[in-house]
Design a protein around this motif. Sequence first.
Motif, PDB file in Angstrom:
ATOM      1  N   PHE A  13       0.833  -1.211   0.000  1.00 27.78           N
ATOM      2  CA  PHE A  13       0.000   0.000   0.000  1.00 27.78           C
ATOM      3  C   PHE A  13       0.869   1.262   0.000  1.00 27.78           C
ATOM      4  CE2 PHE A  13      -2.007   3.379   2.583  1.00 27.78           C
ATOM      5  CZ  PHE A  13      -3.067   3.703   1.739  1.00 27.78           C
ATOM      6  N   VAL A  14       1.922   1.268   0.821  1.00 29.74           N
ATOM      7  CA  VAL A  14       2.802   2.446   0.908  1.00 29.74           C
ATOM      8  C   VAL A  14       3.508   2.674  -0.421  1.00 29.74           C
ATOM      9  CG1 VAL A  14       4.971   3.270   1.945  1.00 29.74           C
ATOM     10  CG2 VAL A  14       3.102   2.478   3.402  1.00 29.74           C
ATOM     11  N   PHE A  15       4.001   1.605  -1.040  1.00 30.16           N
ATOM     12  CA  PHE A  15       4.696   1.762  -2.324  1.00 30.16           C
ATOM     13  C   PHE A  15       3.721   2.273  -3.391  1.00 30.16           C
ATOM     14  CE2 PHE A  15       6.863   0.704  -6.224  1.00 30.16           C
ATOM     15  CZ  PHE A  15       8.185   0.989  -5.925  1.00 30.16           C
ATOM     16  N   HIS A  16       2.515   1.717  -3.400  1.00 29.37           N
ATOM     17  CA  HIS A  16       1.500   2.153  -4.364  1.00 29.37           C
ATOM     18  C   HIS A  16       1.143   3.623  -4.130  1.00 29.37           C
ATOM     19  CE1 HIS A  16      -2.616   2.741  -5.939  1.00 29.37           C
ATOM     20  NE2 HIS A  16      -2.193   1.957  -6.925  1.00 29.37           N
ATOM     21  N   SER A  17       1.049   4.028  -2.853  1.00 25.68           N
ATOM     22  CA  SER A  17       0.738   5.429  -2.533  1.00 25.68           C
ATOM     23  C   SER A  17       1.828   6.348  -3.074  1.00 25.68           C
ATOM     24  CB  SER A  17       0.611   5.622  -1.017  1.00 25.68           C
ATOM     25  OG  SER A  17      -0.452   4.848  -0.523  1.00 25.68           O
ATOM     26  N   TYR A  18       3.075   5.900  -2.986  1.00 26.54           N
ATOM     27  CA  TYR A  18       4.180   6.721  -3.504  1.00 26.54           C
ATOM     28  C   TYR A  18       4.068   6.887  -5.021  1.00 26.54           C
ATOM     29  CZ  TYR A  18       8.697   7.921  -5.388  1.00 26.54           C
ATOM     30  OH  TYR A  18       9.682   8.519  -6.124  1.00 26.54           O
ATOM     31  N   VAL A  19       3.894   5.770  -5.749  1.00 26.19           N
ATOM     32  CA  VAL A  19       3.908   5.885  -7.217  1.00 26.19           C
ATOM     33  C   VAL A  19       2.657   6.577  -7.760  1.00 26.19           C
ATOM     34  CG1 VAL A  19       5.492   3.943  -7.601  1.00 26.19           C
ATOM     35  CG2 VAL A  19       3.046   3.506  -7.607  1.00 26.19           C
ATOM     36  N   THR A  20       1.585   6.609  -6.962  1.00 31.14           N
ATOM     37  CA  THR A  20       0.376   7.297  -7.446  1.00 31.14           C
ATOM     38  C   THR A  20       0.228   8.682  -6.810  1.00 31.14           C
ATOM     39  OG1 THR A  20      -0.904   6.203  -5.707  1.00 31.14           O
ATOM     40  CG2 THR A  20      -0.920   5.161  -7.887  1.00 31.14           C
ATOM     41  N   GLU A  21       1.299   9.139  -6.138  1.00 31.10           N
ATOM     42  CA  GLU A  21       1.330  10.489  -5.544  1.00 31.10           C
ATOM     43  C   GLU A  21       0.257  10.713  -4.480  1.00 31.10           C
ATOM     44  OE1 GLU A  21       1.879  13.679  -8.410  1.00 31.10           O
ATOM     45  OE2 GLU A  21       2.394  12.211  -9.946  1.00 31.10           O
ATOM     46  N   ASN A  22      -0.088   9.648  -3.751  1.00 36.71           N
ATOM     47  CA  ASN A  22      -1.043   9.778  -2.641  1.00 36.71           C
ATOM     48  C   ASN A  22      -0.262  10.159  -1.374  1.00 36.71           C
ATOM     49  OD1 ASN A  22      -3.024   9.567  -0.727  1.00 36.71           O
ATOM     50  ND2 ASN A  22      -3.319   7.356  -0.924  1.00 36.71           N
ATOM     51  N   PHE A  23       0.172  11.429  -1.321  1.00 37.70           N
ATOM     52  CA  PHE A  23       1.085  11.866  -0.259  1.00 37.70           C
ATOM     53  C   PHE A  23       0.451  11.835   1.123  1.00 37.70           C
ATOM     54  CE2 PHE A  23       2.222  14.372  -4.115  1.00 37.70           C
ATOM     55  CZ  PHE A  23       3.315  13.593  -4.464  1.00 37.70           C
TER      56      PHE A  23
END
Length: 613
Positions: free
Chosen positions: A418-428
């Motif tokens: 989830f954290v990695f996905h948040s990074y690549v989708t700019e979910n800061f």
Amino acid sequence: TADEVLRRVIQKHKASLKRRFENISEGIIKSGAETLLNKIYTELYITEGESEGVNKEHEVWQVESASRAQTTEDTPINCNDIFKPLLGQEKNIRTVMTKGVAGIGKTVSVQKFILDWIDGVANQNVDFMFPLPFRELNLVRSDQYSLHKLLLAFHPELMELKDGDEYRDCQVVFIFDGLDESRLPLNFQQNIISDLKQTSSVDVLMTSLIQGSLLHSAHIWITSRPAAASQIPAQCIDQVTEVRGFNDPQKEEYFRKRISDESQTSRIISHIKASRSLHIMCHIPVFCWIAATVLQQMLDKTKDIPKTLTEMFIHFLLIQTRRKDQKYQSGTETDEEKLLKSQKEMLLKLGELAFNNLENGNLMFYEEDLKECGIDVSEASVYSGMCTEIFKEESVFHQRKVYCFVHLSIQEFLAAVFVFHSYVTENFEALKSLLSEEHKPSHFVSSLQSVMGLQSQDHLHVLLKSAVDKALKSRNGHLDLFLRFLMGISLKSNQTLLKGLLNHKHSSSKSVKETCQYIKKLNSEDLSPERCINLFHCLFEMNDYSKHKEIQKYLESPKNIKQKLSPAHCSALAHILLMSEEVLDEFDLKKYNTSDEGRRRLLPALRCYSKGR
């Protein structure tokens, strides 16, 4: 007569417990998936006392130390004998605390203890056993009960007993399983009660029973993950035992019982022995099940057998999601991509649930926890049906539902995804709680936004370094395994395996190198040896073995013995010794040319030696 009523109630009670406990669902809770517990039960390694320092470290470290700590001085205990004094002991044992990490077999030990009593195998002096798991007690935490009314709520077959006075003349065992899952405010300084008929809150009943003011003649068995055990004051506990899971022979016995094909079993055991990291983790029965699931599927199909934890868990995720969707049975790369894409929304919601609850150590989720992540209860049943072996739903008290990941490590893995996905989708926004104190959220987010705004794909190191800093500040290492997974997912090869879930291709080789350099330069005097060694695990997950090579060179060259070892090298040396198959006779700390801090970091390696000085 009163005696006949009592006999009849005891028989009904045993029959009810037998229906509830005779089957086991390994990692899964669904009808039709059960096996008779007695058919596959493998004796667990339970000892009196506990490993030194076992409360202070993340569960992975406790497993790694336990895997080294099985010496001839340990006194193994059969789960049926936990209330019996050991040889030479004269004390009366009323309350036992059994500690052990998630998935190590505490609940299965409770199940076996109850079944053996019902079947006449052990503890025949006992009249009643009352299992009251904390996950079920949580559901009535705001209600008021007398002890008998509380027992009736969970065990309706006691109805013929009028007000519970009968319990005074009976031998009763209360089993409070899963203290780590408790959401009761257990306050041992508060008012306690001694009257069986008095009505009070559930937490007052619990503390009064544990302290012995209520039904002093009863025996109490509490199980807990080590980090939560301190909620019960030491003076309330007569004996502490520790479940250490499988020792090496029991591990092999587990695989041979679970897999009928003998040659396949031998190959799986050989592969696990060859990878020390997997071998250590297999002390946890649930991890044995994960490894068996993955390796059974993969041994005949590919040469690329998982060697790291991250690889093992990615393949486990793929196998479980494929099982639930017949359309993608072929297992080709394209099909796996489509498969993950089809279940992406569900898996990311589970990942968010996993990450949000990792910080405060929640393992059990109720309706309100699910709602916070946008999962409604009807959806949760579907999730549980599709991914039963990742996320499970249980019916407890009056068919109320509780949810959990089948093991803490799966929660940590999905949190990292989830954290990695948040990074690549700019979910800061989702990343804010991960930030170390050095990075003010506003500064971090703006710097991340500026690099993402430039469409640069290689500033992942900003997030990874922050995750490292945050994990190193943890006293009990609760982010250690999460950090290992996050580092592993940053590798391009692992992102390829997760294609469909991580749609954005992310070229991260520069960030991986930079993060590896950052880890290797860390040399804080405050770092515990375990934190340091976890960083070496992180380097392995990113395929960086350079520190290991330096240490091996040093060890193989006696003429270099005078060369001064840095504390970082000492951590690497301790790690090599821990991961080695060899157990040596003696380890002399004075032999190494290093500082006091360096010697402190060599301490974990003493687990590998029969003598250390």
